[in-house]
Design an enzyme around this catalytic site. Structure first.
Site, PDB file in Angstrom:
ATOM      1  N   GLY A 109       0.836  -1.199   0.000  1.00  0.00           N
ATOM      2  CA  GLY A 109       0.000   0.000   0.000  1.00  0.00           C
ATOM      3  C   GLY A 109       0.859   1.232   0.000  1.00  0.00           C
ATOM      4  N   ASP A 126      -3.381   0.307  13.490  1.00  0.00           N
ATOM      5  CA  ASP A 126      -3.847   0.093  12.120  1.00  0.00           C
ATOM      6  C   ASP A 126      -4.592  -1.242  12.011  1.00  0.00           C
ATOM      7  OD1 ASP A 126      -4.307   0.776   9.484  1.00  0.00           O
ATOM      8  OD2 ASP A 126      -2.366   0.047   8.761  1.00  0.00           O
TER       9      ASP A 126
END
Length: 812
Positions: A27, A140
């Site tokens: 990502g 996260d």
């Protein structure tokens, strides 16, 4: 395909044994690669931070910080293996490759069954609880970071956020968000995290867990209509989270998710341990209509209580919830949901007279006994609730911690022949006091007050309490008072444990037909040899007479059958011990001690898998009982779940640091896990405080396998100087003689124990690898026959242990 230049740079930075295979994706924060560890013959994942993120970091400090995550050794955490940086300063780290799919991939296939979703959420919560306890916040949590493999869920990327934060090279007041790279994912960020609050802590993970839970159980993200990161962030900050409405989700879980999604961190559960407790208790709670929205919870002062007033209050509560005049349907539903679970906090004795503590605690304990029989009402375990006696926590905090919806708190004041009690019942979800009252009675009639008002509970709440009338079991106030004193001493354990027998005898002298006093005496006697230098052969005849008398007076008392189970086990009648423990459970399915007794019986036989089931059930019923936690922990370690087992055993020791049986059970858990140096460190601190030979032997063995031979030898010599008829000395010598490799001497000690009354040998975890050097010898098997264990798993090479085979370390 990996571009050639970057591949060459990265490959050069990696250890020689790691060979890059292919790129898996990634990502904005990193690129992810698959590599082959040629040294160990396994696949690993290599993650490399993006140049944009790395530009604001110290690669050296990031590497140092990320290695801290390698200390996280928990079954539901993907650990960091190693870390470093490329020549041009891009930090990288490696993790095991998990064969399977991400939770995001699984969600894409369609909705998960509620049971599967709850299992995944429990695994994620276990990982977070473990990491939070060690000061590491994930920051996260999202479906992409939850991986599914072999029927379990594991969480990846622990420690990354902390390493990123600690390795910033910008000014102290400059955040990564200001640098253009926020830590986290907008769709799962807590409000304080999204706004860059420097005080963001573990509660941000609790919020993200709530978002994940909502998504899995409701089938959609709570703010699925927000299509941009900015809109998603704004929703987390300002828009109230919707309530889970799926009918298949237990009401307690729906309420838990709502709390986790609170905008204010202080309104969320205090820790993931609270979340885990709520998940465990919800397994017994049926799905019901979604709870009505409640206002922010307000604190309530810890008040005073008594059984008499509670009975009246519970009856009032029921009438309010069911009467057409009670108000709205929502208020009735809220009251009914609140009564589904209750914690009775031991009452405090006020007025400066500590001698009345037994009466104050006894009243609460009797109430727990009565209400534990009410169908549909779940009571917090006695030992667990007892931890919060005198607590200054609010009702809401107590509810979160104990996993219940209502709290009863209170105290007792005694002046001469009068007793005054006051009760306060609170809704734990919002802190609202539901009912409060005060009652005064002649002290000689306290037991009668309890009996009558317990009956009133059954009448007013239309309950059937096992088909029998609930009563104190005696009409003699003196007998009842002495019985309460005995139960207080028995449950508190400690150096005055033997006083319990004296109090039960006093109760019996006052009323010889008091079945509960006879049963209490028998149970206390069977526990005495574990806490005092008293031989089992001396207590069994007396305990058997007491149990027989109790059985004749009240054959339906669970305590009678717990006593009979203990007597059978100490005479090595394993089938009889199991039969009586099962009978106790049939009479009281929520008795944590009955389930523990069944597990103890199986553990003594080396039946690890069965014992673990029983101990786990006991812990679910009473999650803060030190002795239950200890046995579940060591049995879990015996089953190959090493880190979980050791963690439970340590927790048990933290709860009861002076209880010798728990100390040595913890040392056995360290041995099961092969963590010998840690066990030796603990034993070195505990040994100077121990004089009982039964517990000195394990101390010596733990010290020896951990490399501290000097102190181990001194303890061994001390045991050899003791008299041969001291209770526990033969077991102690069996353990300590193995310190020097004297297997013949250890076997001689075992044979001496077996030739007498057994010297408690089966109860001291013979599955422990300490005994592997003698386990398969003919002499060991012959001795086990005297314990009726000649064909048990204990005589097999691993003693019944399951799971991973640990290779012995030098000197162990």
């Amino acid at each position: 395909m990996i571009d050639t230049t970057f591949r060459s740079t990265l490959q050069h930075a990696l250890p020689d044994t790691l060979l890059l295979q292919r790129e898996l994706g990634g990502g904005g924060m990193s690129r992810v690669f698959l590599a082959r560890d040629e040294a160990l013959g396994r696949e690993v994942v290599v993650k490399v931070l993006s140049p944009e993120l790395a530009a604001g970091l110290s690669a050296e400090r990031f590497t140092r910080e990320i290695k801290l995550a390698a200390s996280l050794q928990e079954p539901h955490i993907v650990p960091v293996l190693t870390a470093g940086a490329t020549a041009d300063g891009l930090p990288w780290f490696t993790m095991p490759f998990v064969a399977g799919e991400s939770l995001r991939d699984r969600i894409a296939h369609g909705a998960l069954p509620a049971a599967d979703a709850l299992g995944i959420l429990r695994n994620v919560a276990q990982a977070l609880a473990y990491a939070h306890a060690r000061g590491i916040v994930h920051r996260d949590i999202k479906p992409e970071n939850v991986l599914l493999s072999s029927g379990t869920a594991v969480v990846a990327d622990f420690g990354i956020a902390k390493a990123l934060s600690a390795s910033r090279t910008q000014a102290p007041d400059a955040s990564l968000t200001q640098a253009g790279m926020a830590i986290g994912t907008p769709a799962y960020m807590a409000p304080e995290q999204a706004t860059g609050d420097v005080n963001t802590d573990h509660r941000a993970d609790i919020y993200a867990w709530g978002v994940l839970a909502y998504e899995l159980l409701q089938g959609a993200h709570p703010f699925a209509d927000r299509t941009t990161p900015a809109a998603m962030t704004a929703a987390h900050i300002a828009t109230p989270a919707p309530v889970v409405t799926a009918a298949t989700v237990p009401a307690a879980v729906r309420a838990l998710i709502t709390r986790c999604l609170a905008k204010d961190p202080s309104d969320r559960p205090a820790g993931m341990d609270v979340v885990l407790t709520a998940l465990s208790t919800s397994a017994e709670s049926p799905a019901a209509a979604p709870p009505a929205h409640t206002s922010r919870r307000a604190p309530v002062a810890i008040g005073v209580a008594a059984i008499a007033v509670l009975a009246a209050g519970m009856a009032w509560w029921r009438s309010q919830a069911t009467s057409p005049m009670a108000g709205s349907a929502n208020s009735a539903a809220t009251a009914q949901e609140a009564v589904a679970s209750l914690a009775v906090i031991p009452f405090a004795s006020v007025g400066g007279d500590t001698t009345n503590t037994f009466l104050a605690e006894g009243i609460a304990d009797e109430l727990t006994t009565v209400l534990s029989r009410v169908p549909g009402l779940r009571l917090a375990g006695r030992a667990t609730a007892a931890r919060f006696k005198g607590s200054t926590l609010t009702a809401t905090q107590l509810g979160d911690t104990l996993g219940v919806r209502t709290i009863l708190i209170g105290s007792l004041r005694r002046a001469g022949d009068r007793v005054r009690v006051t009760a306060e019942l609170s809704n734990a979800s919002n802190g609202r006091v539901l009912w409060q009252d005060t009652f005064e009675q002649d002290a000689r009639d306290v037991f009668r007050m309890q009996e009558l008002l317990a009956q009133a509970i059954g009448a007013q709440l239309q309950l059937r309490l096992g088909g029998t009338t609930v009563s104190a079991g005696t009409s003699n106030p003196e007998a009842y008072e002495q019985y309460l004193r005995g139960m207080q001493v028995y449950r508190n354990r400690g150096p005055v444990f033997t006083d319990a027998e004296r109090y039960f005898d006093a109760a019996i002298r006052a009323d010889s037909s008091f079945a509960r006093a006879w049963a209490g005496k028998s149970i206390a006697l069977m526990g005495t040899p574990y806490y005092a230098l008293r031989h089992m052969r001396d207590v069994i005849p007396v305990a058997r007479v007491a149990a027989a008398r109790a059985l004749a007076l009240d054959s339906l008392s669970p305590d009678v059958h717990i006593a009979l189970s203990a007597i059978a086990a100490e005479q090595f009648d394993w089938a009889g011990a199991e039969r009586e423990a099962r009978r106790a459970i049939a009479l009281d399915s929520v008795s944590s001690i009955a389930h523990w007794r069944l597990g103890f019986n199986w553990s003594n036989q080396g039946r690890v898998a069965e014992a673990l089931v029983a101990f786990t059930r006991a812990r679910e019923l009473d999650p803060l009982s030190g002795i239950i936690l200890a046995w579940e922990g060591v049995t879990m370690a015996s089953a190959g779940r090493f880190d979980e087992g050791v963690a439970l055993a340590i927790r048990a020791h933290d709860l009861a640091p002076t209880v010798a049986p728990i100390q040595t059970i913890m040392l056995s858990a360290f041995a099961m896990a092969g963590r010998h140096s840690e066990g030796a460190e603990r034993a070195a601190k505990l040994a100077p405080l121990v004089s009982d030979p039964m517990y000195l032997g394990p101390m010596a063995r733990a010290l020896a396998v951990g490399g501290q031979m000097g102190e181990a030898t001194r303890i061994s010599q001390r045991l050899e100087r003791m008299g041969n008829d001291v209770r526990g000395v033969w077991y102690g010598r069996m353990s300590s003689r193995l310190v020097t490799g004297d297997t013949s001497g250890a076997l001689a000690a075992l044979e001496a124990a077996a030739a007498s009354d057994g010297d408690l040998v089966p109860s001291v975890i013979l599955a422990n690898p300490w005994f592997d050097p003698i386990r398969t010898t003919p002499r060991f098997k012959a001795a086990m026959k005297r314990y009726n264990l000649g064909n048990s798993p204990l005589v097999q090479p691993r003693g019944g242990r399951l799971g991973v085979v640990l290779k012995p370390k030098p000197g162990s």
